[in-house]
Every structure is written in structure tokens, then in C-alpha cells.
Motif scaffolding. Sequence first.
Motif, PDB file in Angstrom:
ATOM      1  N   GLU A   1       4.847   2.448  14.472  1.00 43.00           N
ATOM      2  CA  GLU A   1       3.961   1.326  14.121  1.00 43.00           C
ATOM      3  C   GLU A   1       3.123   0.898  15.319  1.00 43.00           C
ATOM      4  O   GLU A   1       1.960   0.507  15.167  1.00 43.00           O
ATOM      5  CB  GLU A   1       4.795   0.159  13.599  1.00 43.00           C
ATOM      6  N   ALA A   2       3.684   0.976  16.507  1.00 40.67           N
ATOM      7  CA  ALA A   2       2.933   0.628  17.714  1.00 40.67           C
ATOM      8  C   ALA A   2       1.778   1.595  17.955  1.00 40.67           C
ATOM      9  O   ALA A   2       0.786   1.248  18.589  1.00 40.67           O
ATOM     10  CB  ALA A   2       3.864   0.619  18.924  1.00 40.67           C
ATOM     11  N   LYS A   3       1.908   2.804  17.413  1.00 36.48           N
ATOM     12  CA  LYS A   3       0.845   3.808  17.526  1.00 36.48           C
ATOM     13  C   LYS A   3      -0.182   3.710  16.402  1.00 36.48           C
ATOM     14  O   LYS A   3      -1.075   4.548  16.294  1.00 36.48           O
ATOM     15  CB  LYS A   3       1.463   5.207  17.519  1.00 36.48           C
ATOM     16  N   GLY A   4      -0.029   2.696  15.542  1.00 33.37           N
ATOM     17  CA  GLY A   4      -0.994   2.489  14.465  1.00 33.37           C
ATOM     18  C   GLY A   4      -0.654   3.162  13.156  1.00 33.37           C
ATOM     19  O   GLY A   4      -1.502   3.244  12.264  1.00 33.37           O
ATOM     20  N   ILE A   5       0.582   3.638  13.014  1.00 37.35           N
ATOM     21  CA  ILE A   5       1.011   4.292  11.773  1.00 37.35           C
ATOM     22  C   ILE A   5       1.629   3.255  10.841  1.00 37.35           C
ATOM     23  O   ILE A   5       2.449   2.441  11.271  1.00 37.35           O
ATOM     24  CB  ILE A   5       2.036   5.406  12.057  1.00 37.35           C
ATOM     25  N   THR A   6       1.219   3.277   9.592  1.00 40.09           N
ATOM     26  CA  THR A   6       1.797   2.373   8.596  1.00 40.09           C
ATOM     27  C   THR A   6       3.112   2.962   8.104  1.00 40.09           C
ATOM     28  O   THR A   6       3.134   4.047   7.516  1.00 40.09           O
ATOM     29  CB  THR A   6       0.843   2.171   7.408  1.00 40.09           C
ATOM     30  N   ILE A   7       4.210   2.261   8.352  1.00 38.27           N
ATOM     31  CA  ILE A   7       5.540   2.736   7.995  1.00 38.27           C
ATOM     32  C   ILE A   7       6.130   1.838   6.914  1.00 38.27           C
ATOM     33  O   ILE A   7       6.068   0.611   7.014  1.00 38.27           O
ATOM     34  CB  ILE A   7       6.496   2.744   9.212  1.00 38.27           C
ATOM     35  N   HIS A   8       6.709   2.456   5.891  1.00 39.78           N
ATOM     36  CA  HIS A   8       7.398   1.695   4.844  1.00 39.78           C
ATOM     37  C   HIS A   8       8.713   2.405   4.523  1.00 39.78           C
ATOM     38  O   HIS A   8       8.712   3.578   4.144  1.00 39.78           O
ATOM     39  CB  HIS A   8       6.550   1.566   3.581  1.00 39.78           C
ATOM     40  N   ALA A   9       9.810   1.699   4.746  1.00 38.43           N
ATOM     41  CA  ALA A   9      11.133   2.227   4.433  1.00 38.43           C
ATOM     42  C   ALA A   9      11.433   1.977   2.967  1.00 38.43           C
ATOM     43  O   ALA A   9      11.312   0.855   2.475  1.00 38.43           O
ATOM     44  CB  ALA A   9      12.191   1.568   5.319  1.00 38.43           C
ATOM     45  N   LEU A  10      11.796   3.037   2.254  1.00 34.39           N
ATOM     46  CA  LEU A  10      12.027   2.945   0.809  1.00 34.39           C
ATOM     47  C   LEU A  10      13.404   3.500   0.461  1.00 34.39           C
ATOM     48  O   LEU A  10      13.811   4.539   0.986  1.00 34.39           O
ATOM     49  CB  LEU A  10      10.980   3.744   0.027  1.00 34.39           C
ATOM     50  N   SER A  11      14.078   2.823  -0.442  1.00 29.68           N
ATOM     51  CA  SER A  11      15.292   3.378  -1.038  1.00 29.68           C
ATOM     52  C   SER A  11      14.938   3.967  -2.396  1.00 29.68           C
ATOM     53  O   SER A  11      13.821   3.778  -2.900  1.00 29.68           O
ATOM     54  CB  SER A  11      16.366   2.299  -1.194  1.00 29.68           C
ATOM     55  N   ARG A  12      15.867   4.676  -2.999  1.00 30.62           N
ATOM     56  CA  ARG A  12      15.608   5.326  -4.285  1.00 30.62           C
ATOM     57  C   ARG A  12      15.188   4.314  -5.349  1.00 30.62           C
ATOM     58  O   ARG A  12      14.315   4.600  -6.189  1.00 30.62           O
ATOM     59  CB  ARG A  12      16.890   6.063  -4.721  1.00 30.62           C
ATOM     60  N   LYS A  13      15.719   3.121  -5.319  1.00 34.04           N
ATOM     61  CA  LYS A  13      15.417   2.120  -6.338  1.00 34.04           C
ATOM     62  C   LYS A  13      14.011   1.531  -6.187  1.00 34.04           C
ATOM     63  O   LYS A  13      13.524   0.877  -7.103  1.00 34.04           O
ATOM     64  CB  LYS A  13      16.453   0.998  -6.287  1.00 34.04           C
ATOM     65  N   GLN A  14      13.373   1.748  -5.055  1.00 36.86           N
ATOM     66  CA  GLN A  14      12.065   1.140  -4.785  1.00 36.86           C
ATOM     67  C   GLN A  14      10.904   2.094  -5.032  1.00 36.86           C
ATOM     68  O   GLN A  14       9.764   1.740  -4.748  1.00 36.86           O
ATOM     69  CB  GLN A  14      12.023   0.654  -3.331  1.00 36.86           C
ATOM     70  N   PHE A  15      11.177   3.272  -5.561  1.00 38.69           N
ATOM     71  CA  PHE A  15      10.108   4.251  -5.739  1.00 38.69           C
ATOM     72  C   PHE A  15       8.971   3.714  -6.608  1.00 38.69           C
ATOM     73  O   PHE A  15       7.802   3.899  -6.295  1.00 38.69           O
ATOM     74  CB  PHE A  15      10.663   5.536  -6.358  1.00 38.69           C
ATOM     75  N   SER A  16       9.306   3.078  -7.708  1.00 36.20           N
ATOM     76  CA  SER A  16       8.262   2.624  -8.639  1.00 36.20           C
ATOM     77  C   SER A  16       7.360   1.568  -8.022  1.00 36.20           C
ATOM     78  O   SER A  16       6.221   1.383  -8.453  1.00 36.20           O
ATOM     79  CB  SER A  16       8.906   2.078  -9.920  1.00 36.20           C
ATOM     80  N   GLU A  17       7.845   0.868  -6.984  1.00 35.66           N
ATOM     81  CA  GLU A  17       7.068  -0.186  -6.337  1.00 35.66           C
ATOM     82  C   GLU A  17       6.537   0.268  -4.968  1.00 35.66           C
ATOM     83  O   GLU A  17       6.160  -0.568  -4.146  1.00 35.66           O
ATOM     84  CB  GLU A  17       7.948  -1.432  -6.151  1.00 35.66           C
ATOM     85  N   ALA A  18       6.491   1.583  -4.744  1.00 34.05           N
ATOM     86  CA  ALA A  18       6.145   2.076  -3.419  1.00 34.05           C
ATOM     87  C   ALA A  18       4.778   1.584  -2.955  1.00 34.05           C
ATOM     88  O   ALA A  18       4.613   1.130  -1.821  1.00 34.05           O
ATOM     89  CB  ALA A  18       6.189   3.606  -3.410  1.00 34.05           C
ATOM     90  N   PHE A  19       3.773   1.631  -3.823  1.00 36.76           N
ATOM     91  CA  PHE A  19       2.432   1.287  -3.393  1.00 36.76           C
ATOM     92  C   PHE A  19       2.195  -0.213  -3.383  1.00 36.76           C
ATOM     93  O   PHE A  19       1.248  -0.681  -2.767  1.00 36.76           O
ATOM     94  CB  PHE A  19       1.410   2.010  -4.268  1.00 36.76           C
ATOM     95  N   LYS A  20       3.052  -0.947  -4.034  1.00 41.91           N
ATOM     96  CA  LYS A  20       2.999  -2.387  -3.871  1.00 41.91           C
ATOM     97  C   LYS A  20       3.411  -2.758  -2.439  1.00 41.91           C
ATOM     98  O   LYS A  20       2.914  -3.697  -1.851  1.00 41.91           O
ATOM     99  CB  LYS A  20       3.921  -3.084  -4.873  1.00 41.91           C
ATOM    100  N   GLU A  21       4.374  -1.967  -1.908  1.00 43.73           N
ATOM    101  CA  GLU A  21       4.786  -2.198  -0.538  1.00 43.73           C
ATOM    102  C   GLU A  21       3.633  -1.913   0.420  1.00 43.73           C
ATOM    103  O   GLU A  21       3.445  -2.614   1.402  1.00 43.73           O
ATOM    104  CB  GLU A  21       5.981  -1.277  -0.196  1.00 43.73           C
ATOM    105  N   VAL A  22       2.853  -0.885   0.114  1.00 47.85           N
ATOM    106  CA  VAL A  22       1.712  -0.561   0.969  1.00 47.85           C
ATOM    107  C   VAL A  22       0.646  -1.633   0.880  1.00 47.85           C
ATOM    108  O   VAL A  22       0.007  -1.999   1.861  1.00 47.85           O
ATOM    109  CB  VAL A  22       1.120   0.815   0.581  1.00 47.85           C
ATOM    110  N   ALA A  23       0.459  -2.138  -0.345  1.00 50.38           N
ATOM    111  CA  ALA A  23      -0.583  -3.132  -0.547  1.00 50.38           C
ATOM    112  C   ALA A  23      -0.251  -4.462   0.071  1.00 50.38           C
ATOM    113  O   ALA A  23      -1.130  -5.255   0.398  1.00 50.38           O
ATOM    114  CB  ALA A  23      -0.855  -3.318  -2.040  1.00 50.38           C
ATOM    115  N   SER A  24       1.026  -4.768   0.240  1.00 48.80           N
ATOM    116  CA  SER A  24       1.419  -6.068   0.754  1.00 48.80           C
ATOM    117  C   SER A  24       1.199  -6.164   2.255  1.00 48.80           C
ATOM    118  O   SER A  24       1.100  -5.181   2.950  1.00 48.80           O
ATOM    119  CB  SER A  24       2.891  -6.298   0.432  1.00 48.80           C
TER     120      SER A  24
END
Length: 402
Positions: free
Chosen positions: A379-402
Amino acid sequence: MKKGKELLSLTGRFAFIVGLFFSVYVFAMFQGGKVSWTLLYMLTPFLLYSIALFTYPINTIKAERIIQTKTIERGGKLVVTVKLERTVPFPLLYTVAIERWADPAMVRSAKNSTKYIFLFGFKKRVEFSYEIDKLPRGEHIVEGVEIEVSDFFGWIQKRAFLELKDVILVYPNTTSIKYVPINAQYDRGSLISPFSLVKDTTMATGVRDYQAGDRVTWIHWKSFARTQSLMTKEFEDRQSEDIIVVLDGRQSDLFEEQVELAASIVEEAANHQANIAFASTGNETVTFPFIHSADQLHDVFVHLAKIKPVEADEVKPLVYSSLAATAGSVVLVTGNPDWTYIQSMIGLAKNTKSIICFVLVDGERALSSHLQEQIKFAEAKGITIHALSRKQFSEAFKEVAS
């Protein structure tokens, strides 16, 4: 070598039966009496059957396999029917048919249901079915059917392998992903979205001449009815980048979940006619630069069904590919976001504008300190990181949008 030993053993058994038959006959002739002849008469049918079984061509039996389950996803069930047919109605007694799989784990999963014991008798056709539950993802090969027959006392045992190869592909599971546009604006707007999965085909702004590669759904049929010339609709496009989905092929405890997420993203994008490409790293970099049709999507899923993780030191460096000329965003699916690996992904596209990194984690455990350090450094290098568990797959891009 093995066949030679079996043939030698069978020949020895046949010699034993012939010798036994001759010995009993000689005993009856010289000894005489009711007991000796009764013994000969009792043994004769069994000995003659054994001799006849020795000459019976068991390899003339034909096998047919019907795979009733056409498309199988990880954890699904395989239903198979095997048919055996022969032309010579010889009365076979104890018959065993065994499906031979290349992977012994498949036999264990079937709980010995691939082995069928029956009395063939005079029947010309016999069939049996079996099921294998909870299939693992991958390419599973069934090599053929092994037939074993025996006489009454097991004196003559014959075995034949009927080659009948089938490849069973078990595809990764997919999850329906709810896409949420990220800062999406249209050409007349002021912002540019980091990436877009969905091309807006609801706002047609005009028509133009048809060009090779245009989708059939974009053809303006009313114009064709008037002019007999193919015209294509023009849409209000989002000013967005192409997407390259990259699957990290290194060994990971959550590798199956990584494959599932990558498959879900590619399927969702393809269903919405997005500009998407796919790549996987490992022993070699496999790329699919264009995924615009059902056949191209199927090719990706075949690759995802076959892919196996490799150790980190076995990962080959990225080489030039058709993706190198693509300008867009890289969506990386990994379980180990170390900076050395992520940095190598930057060169995958010529003009990479952003890297979104989905890191698969176990939702029931806290993140390890090592993983937290990796995420913070990226993240310090400018990479967008999102940790996801199996249950969060359907909401993956909501995490990106937030």
C-alpha cells in the motif's frame, strides 16, 4: 514384464488342471470301484469348465462408458454408467469389472463403488453405474475397464484391460459478484474510472458502418431493414481502462479460493461484455488476451480446471506476451502479496494505470503479522490491497469502491 508373469501363471494353472484331470482319470481306471469313478464324474464338469474358460477370449468384451454429468464444478458429483457387451455367450461365473483411474485418490473418493461384482452368465450385455461425490478441481483421467473372471474354485483366473480413456474436467466454483462502478463517469464527465467491468449498452448515440469484430447484439436491425446494409450502434462509452485479471500460481493454503475468485471475476466480466484479459503465472505465463466469446471463456475455464500451484522458486519470470501491448488495470488475485512479485506484475501491461490486489485470507483467523507487513508495504507503494475471505467474494468490488 507384468503380462509375461500373468501369462506364465495362467499357463501353469492350466497345466495343473490338465494334470489333475489326467491323474483322476488314471486313478479311476486302475483303482476301479464306485468311489474312484464317482470322484471322476464329480470333478469332470468343473475341470472341463476351467479348460473351456482358459480358451475363452475375454478380451473380445467391449466396453462403453457414459458420463451422465456433463459439467462438473468443484465439490460436485460425477455419475458414470459402464456398459459391457460381448458376442460369444459363454457362461461366465464370477466376474469383476473395475474402473481404472489414473489418480488413486479418485478410487478412494468413490468408496470402492468403481468395482462391480456380478454373475455374467449367458447374458450378452451388462451395465452398472457408480457415483463419486465431492470431486476436487482438476483434470481427472479414467483409463479403462479391467475385467476379471474366475472358475468355480479359482483355478483359472483371467484378466483383461479394456482401454477406454476419458478425461473428466472439474471446473472451479464461481460466485455471482455484485459489481459496483468505481468513480465511473462518461466521456462528457470530468473523472476517469480506475476500471470498468460493464460496458453501458443502454445509451445508443448513433450508428456507423459494421466492422469485423462488432458484436451481433450491437447491430442496428432497423437500419438494415431499410438499407440492406449492416450498421452498428454507437454507445456512450465510459472512459475506462481494459482489465487484466492475473492469477498468482504460487503455492498457497487458499489456492483453490484464489482460482474460484479469478474465475468469478472473469465470468462476470465476460457476461457483461467487458474488455477483459486473463493471465496466470507459474511454470510458465499463460495468457488469454481476448475474452469476447463463449468459446474464449470456456478456454479460460479449461485452463483454470487444469492449473496446479507451484513452489515460489519454480515460478518463471514474466516474458513478453500479447498482453504487453494492453493498456489498462491489473487485477491480481493472490495469497501472498510480497512486493517482489507485485512489482513484476506492473510490467505485464504497457501502460498499467492501477493495480488492484485481492489477497485471499482465512476469514476465521486473524491476519498474521507477516501478511500485515506485506500489505502495508504494498500500500505504501501505491497498490490498492483488499483482503478477502471466501464469504466476501460477492462483495469484492464494493470493497474496492469504498
